[in-house]
Design a protein around this motif. Structure first.
Motif, mmCIF file in Angstrom:
data_model
loop_
_atom_site.group_PDB
_atom_site.id
_atom_site.type_symbol
_atom_site.label_atom_id
_atom_site.label_comp_id
_atom_site.label_asym_id
_atom_site.label_seq_id
_atom_site.Cartn_x
_atom_site.Cartn_y
_atom_site.Cartn_z
ATOM 1 N N THR A 34 3.992 -0.276 -9.754
ATOM 2 C CA THR A 34 4.569 1.421 -9.201
ATOM 3 C C THR A 34 3.734 2.015 -9.605
ATOM 4 N N ARG A 102 0.620 -3.899 -2.076
ATOM 5 C CA ARG A 102 2.187 -4.090 -2.853
ATOM 6 C C ARG A 102 2.846 -4.954 -1.829
ATOM 7 N N GLU A 106 4.773 -8.731 -3.312
ATOM 8 C CA GLU A 106 5.867 -8.956 -3.175
ATOM 9 C C GLU A 106 5.408 -10.188 -3.011
#
Length: 165
Positions: A34, A102, A106
């Motif tokens: 993040t 991202r 995931e």
């Protein structure tokens, strides 16, 4: 040299994770993921792809590289040239690179969700190469992401003065 105004973001403290080894490792990895994506988000073109050091390292290239590492380690993707992974395609901007990263994270997390034993090998590997243990892979990805998150901190501050996690 003109002074860049500083933008300070509140530092996000390290995560409070569950008590298990897997929860701790995954919690810190997601925290770093993040953080590094956040360093690229909102960075201005063309400075996001401009080398700020003699090695040619740039902010967009760092996240492109980490996308390749996630895919290679957790998804079994083959990388033909690691040095080439540090360069974003000319048509790729911040939004595309962050989105791609991202998505890789995931997909990697879905693989990790199916790994109950940290001592077992990762399920997705490249043919002819032994799979590392889940523990080794998580530890390596924490080290890799943390290292490049530190680079990204410096590069982003040089670009527009933004600091903080």
């Amino acid at each position: 040299m003109p002074t860049t105004p500083r933008t300070h973001h509140r530092d996000t403290p390290p995560p409070r994770t569950g008590g298990s080894e897997a929860e701790t490792l995954r919690g810190f990895l997601d925290y770093l993921r993040t953080s590094v994506a956040g360093k690229v988000e909102g960075a201005p073109e063309p400075r996001v792809r401009t080398a700020a050091v003699p090695s040619g390292t740039n902010l967009l290239g760092l996240l492109t590289h980490l996308t390749h590492v996630e895919r290679a380690l957790f998804l079994g993707a083959e990388v033909r040239s690691w040095p080439a992974t540090f360069r974003a395609a000319p048509e790729d901007g911040v939004t595309e690179v962050v989105t791609r990263y991202r998505e890789a994270v995931e997909r990697a997390n879905r693989v990790l969700d199916g790994c109950a034993d940290l001592g077992e090998p990762l399920p997705l590997t490249r043919p002819g190469r032994p799979a590392p243990s889940v523990r080794w892979a998580l530890t390596h990805m924490i080290e890799e992401t943390g290292r490049h998150a530190g680079h990204a901190d410096i590069l982003r501050e040089l670009i527009d003065g933004t600091t903080g996690r």
